[in-house]
Scaffold this motif. Structure first.
Motif, mmCIF file in Angstrom:
data_model
loop_
_atom_site.group_PDB
_atom_site.id
_atom_site.type_symbol
_atom_site.label_atom_id
_atom_site.label_comp_id
_atom_site.label_asym_id
_atom_site.label_seq_id
_atom_site.Cartn_x
_atom_site.Cartn_y
_atom_site.Cartn_z
ATOM 1 N N THR A 90 -64.368 28.012 -41.291
ATOM 2 C CA THR A 90 -64.350 28.974 -41.901
ATOM 3 C C THR A 90 -63.191 29.866 -41.160
ATOM 4 O OG1 THR A 90 -66.061 28.965 -43.428
ATOM 5 C CG2 THR A 90 -65.254 30.809 -42.939
ATOM 6 N N ALA A 91 -62.159 30.102 -41.776
ATOM 7 C CA ALA A 91 -61.206 31.011 -41.107
ATOM 8 C C ALA A 91 -60.107 31.507 -42.017
ATOM 9 C CB ALA A 91 -60.509 30.578 -39.937
ATOM 10 N N VAL A 92 -59.231 32.505 -41.763
ATOM 11 C CA VAL A 92 -57.949 32.460 -42.267
ATOM 12 C C VAL A 92 -56.820 31.251 -41.559
ATOM 13 C CG1 VAL A 92 -55.877 34.078 -42.801
ATOM 14 C CG2 VAL A 92 -58.403 34.718 -42.616
ATOM 15 N N TYR A 93 -56.190 30.817 -42.414
ATOM 16 C CA TYR A 93 -55.284 29.707 -41.707
ATOM 17 C C TYR A 93 -53.782 30.201 -42.099
ATOM 18 C CZ TYR A 93 -59.174 26.120 -41.420
ATOM 19 O OH TYR A 93 -60.308 25.570 -40.935
ATOM 20 N N TYR A 94 -53.076 30.114 -40.843
ATOM 21 C CA TYR A 94 -51.728 30.443 -40.972
ATOM 22 C C TYR A 94 -50.890 29.370 -40.729
ATOM 23 C CZ TYR A 94 -53.723 35.077 -40.165
ATOM 24 O OH TYR A 94 -54.585 36.283 -40.352
ATOM 25 N N CYS A 95 -49.641 29.434 -41.344
ATOM 26 C CA CYS A 95 -48.771 28.598 -40.995
ATOM 27 C C CYS A 95 -47.546 29.115 -40.283
ATOM 28 C CB CYS A 95 -48.036 27.964 -42.696
ATOM 29 S SG CYS A 95 -46.543 27.399 -42.466
ATOM 30 N N GLY A 96 -47.177 28.474 -39.446
ATOM 31 C CA GLY A 96 -46.222 29.018 -38.464
ATOM 32 C C GLY A 96 -44.925 27.846 -38.307
ATOM 33 N N ALA A 97 -43.884 28.502 -37.853
ATOM 34 C CA ALA A 97 -42.634 27.759 -37.701
ATOM 35 C C ALA A 97 -41.951 28.161 -36.309
ATOM 36 C CB ALA A 97 -41.514 28.069 -38.981
ATOM 37 N N LYS A 98 -41.376 27.233 -35.726
ATOM 38 C CA LYS A 98 -41.124 27.295 -34.381
ATOM 39 C C LYS A 98 -39.625 26.754 -34.316
ATOM 40 C CE LYS A 98 -43.517 25.729 -31.000
ATOM 41 N NZ LYS A 98 -44.289 24.723 -29.974
ATOM 42 N N LEU A 99 -38.665 27.585 -33.957
ATOM 43 C CA LEU A 99 -37.298 27.143 -33.723
ATOM 44 C C LEU A 99 -37.006 26.198 -32.569
ATOM 45 C CD1 LEU A 99 -35.430 30.141 -34.925
ATOM 46 C CD2 LEU A 99 -36.334 28.364 -36.438
ATOM 47 N N ASN A 100 -37.791 26.817 -31.397
ATOM 48 C CA ASN A 100 -37.373 26.201 -30.143
ATOM 49 C C ASN A 100 -38.719 26.171 -29.386
ATOM 50 O OD1 ASN A 100 -36.405 25.089 -27.942
ATOM 51 N ND2 ASN A 100 -35.160 26.686 -27.136
ATOM 52 N N ILE A 101 -38.897 27.261 -28.725
ATOM 53 C CA ILE A 101 -40.097 27.377 -27.680
ATOM 54 C C ILE A 101 -41.148 28.131 -28.407
ATOM 55 C CG2 ILE A 101 -40.903 28.220 -25.455
ATOM 56 C CD1 ILE A 101 -37.868 27.500 -24.389
ATOM 57 N N ILE A 102 -40.795 29.194 -28.902
ATOM 58 C CA ILE A 102 -42.039 30.174 -29.159
ATOM 59 C C ILE A 102 -42.148 30.267 -30.730
ATOM 60 C CG2 ILE A 102 -41.525 31.785 -27.509
ATOM 61 C CD1 ILE A 102 -40.146 33.556 -29.556
ATOM 62 N N TRP A 103 -43.391 30.383 -31.400
ATOM 63 C CA TRP A 103 -43.591 30.609 -32.831
ATOM 64 C C TRP A 103 -42.726 31.637 -33.334
ATOM 65 C CZ3 TRP A 103 -45.684 26.455 -35.354
ATOM 66 C CH2 TRP A 103 -46.135 25.457 -34.596
ATOM 67 N N ASN A 104 -41.868 31.558 -34.228
ATOM 68 C CA ASN A 104 -40.801 32.631 -34.634
ATOM 69 C C ASN A 104 -41.388 33.361 -35.676
ATOM 70 O OD1 ASN A 104 -39.223 30.364 -33.396
ATOM 71 N ND2 ASN A 104 -38.190 32.223 -32.580
ATOM 72 N N TYR A 105 -42.107 32.590 -36.789
ATOM 73 C CA TYR A 105 -42.411 33.095 -38.118
ATOM 74 C C TYR A 105 -43.795 32.480 -38.474
ATOM 75 C CZ TYR A 105 -37.172 33.351 -38.151
ATOM 76 O OH TYR A 105 -36.031 33.855 -37.952
ATOM 77 N N TRP A 106 -44.658 33.439 -39.139
ATOM 78 C CA TRP A 106 -45.639 33.266 -39.486
ATOM 79 C C TRP A 106 -45.766 33.576 -41.179
ATOM 80 C CZ3 TRP A 106 -48.992 30.428 -36.603
ATOM 81 C CH2 TRP A 106 -48.797 30.565 -35.246
ATOM 82 N N GLY A 107 -46.852 32.790 -41.931
ATOM 83 C CA GLY A 107 -47.011 33.247 -43.211
ATOM 84 C C GLY A 107 -47.938 34.159 -43.147
ATOM 85 N N GLN A 108 -48.529 34.502 -44.408
ATOM 86 C CA GLN A 108 -49.251 35.510 -44.746
ATOM 87 C C GLN A 108 -50.834 35.285 -44.673
ATOM 88 O OE1 GLN A 108 -48.101 33.835 -46.993
ATOM 89 N NE2 GLN A 108 -49.906 33.506 -48.324
ATOM 90 N N GLY A 109 -51.029 33.888 -44.497
ATOM 91 C CA GLY A 109 -52.387 33.641 -44.142
ATOM 92 C C GLY A 109 -53.245 33.124 -45.454
ATOM 93 N N THR A 110 -54.127 32.395 -45.410
ATOM 94 C CA THR A 110 -54.816 31.883 -46.619
ATOM 95 C C THR A 110 -56.379 31.464 -46.068
ATOM 96 O OG1 THR A 110 -55.088 30.352 -48.447
ATOM 97 C CG2 THR A 110 -54.417 29.274 -46.460
ATOM 98 N N GLN A 111 -57.203 32.213 -46.807
ATOM 99 C CA GLN A 111 -58.583 32.226 -46.305
ATOM 100 C C GLN A 111 -59.471 30.785 -46.767
ATOM 101 O OE1 GLN A 111 -60.566 34.509 -44.689
ATOM 102 N NE2 GLN A 111 -62.020 32.658 -44.802
ATOM 103 N N VAL A 112 -59.909 30.148 -45.808
ATOM 104 C CA VAL A 112 -60.726 29.074 -46.238
ATOM 105 C C VAL A 112 -62.248 29.298 -45.853
ATOM 106 C CG1 VAL A 112 -61.320 26.461 -45.572
ATOM 107 C CG2 VAL A 112 -58.799 27.549 -45.765
ATOM 108 N N THR A 113 -63.189 29.083 -46.871
ATOM 109 C CA THR A 113 -64.367 29.397 -46.427
ATOM 110 C C THR A 113 -65.333 28.155 -46.610
ATOM 111 O OG1 THR A 113 -64.220 31.594 -47.114
ATOM 112 C CG2 THR A 113 -66.412 30.686 -47.262
ATOM 113 N N VAL A 114 -66.026 27.777 -45.898
ATOM 114 C CA VAL A 114 -66.940 26.595 -46.009
ATOM 115 C C VAL A 114 -68.527 27.068 -46.013
ATOM 116 C CG1 VAL A 114 -67.293 24.354 -44.914
ATOM 117 C CG2 VAL A 114 -64.967 25.247 -44.826
ATOM 118 N N SER A 115 -69.041 26.732 -47.278
ATOM 119 C CA SER A 115 -70.411 27.025 -47.211
ATOM 120 C C SER A 115 -71.412 25.768 -46.744
ATOM 121 C CB SER A 115 -70.830 27.600 -48.636
ATOM 122 O OG SER A 115 -70.662 26.499 -49.289
ATOM 123 N N SER A 116 -72.353 26.363 -46.210
ATOM 124 C CA SER A 116 -73.365 25.362 -45.766
ATOM 125 C C SER A 116 -74.367 24.805 -46.581
ATOM 126 C CB SER A 116 -74.100 25.789 -44.378
ATOM 127 O OG SER A 116 -74.844 27.112 -44.849
#
Length: 116
Positions: A90-116
């Motif tokens: 369970t977390a907010v999952y973020y998509c990222g894009a790297k051009l070379n060395i650092i992560w340059n861009y990020w998405g807004q995030g999407t929530q994933v919740t896993v119930s027990s």
């Protein structure tokens, strides 16, 4: 500039599956690596999985064997297939894009919740 839009999060029971998608737009030709990170409340952002334009993958230890990252270069989209989900995923999952060395861009995030 690159824009990233995630989709596919939601609520699932433990043991279930979800597939996240991340669509990139803009100057996508400049992207080398795309990937997923996640952040749970009170915790640092952690690596989930990454994939290079050539298809090389890398996974965080906690998801190896359960999650699979893939990439459709023609659609500028990266996917994260998550199986055997656990409450600790369970977390907010973020998509990222790297051009070379650092992560340059990020998405807004999407929530994933896993119930027990």
């Amino acid at each position: 500039q690159v824009q990233l839009v995630e989709s596919g999060g939601g609520l699932v029971q433990a043991g279930g599956s979800l597939r996240l998608s991340c669509a990139a737009s803009g100057t996508t030709f400049s992207i080398n690596t795309m990937g997923w990170y996640r952040q749970a409340p009170g915790k640092q952002r952690e690596l989930v999985a990454t994939i290079t334009i050539g298809g090389s993958t890398n996974y965080g230890d906690s998801v190896k064997g359960r999650f699979t990252i893939s990439r459709d270069n023609a659609k500028n989209t990266v996917y994260l297939q998550m199986n055997s989900l656990r409450p600790e995923d369970t977390a907010v999952y973020y998509c990222g894009a790297k051009l070379n060395i650092i992560w340059n861009y990020w998405g807004q995030g999407t929530q994933v919740t896993v119930s027990s």
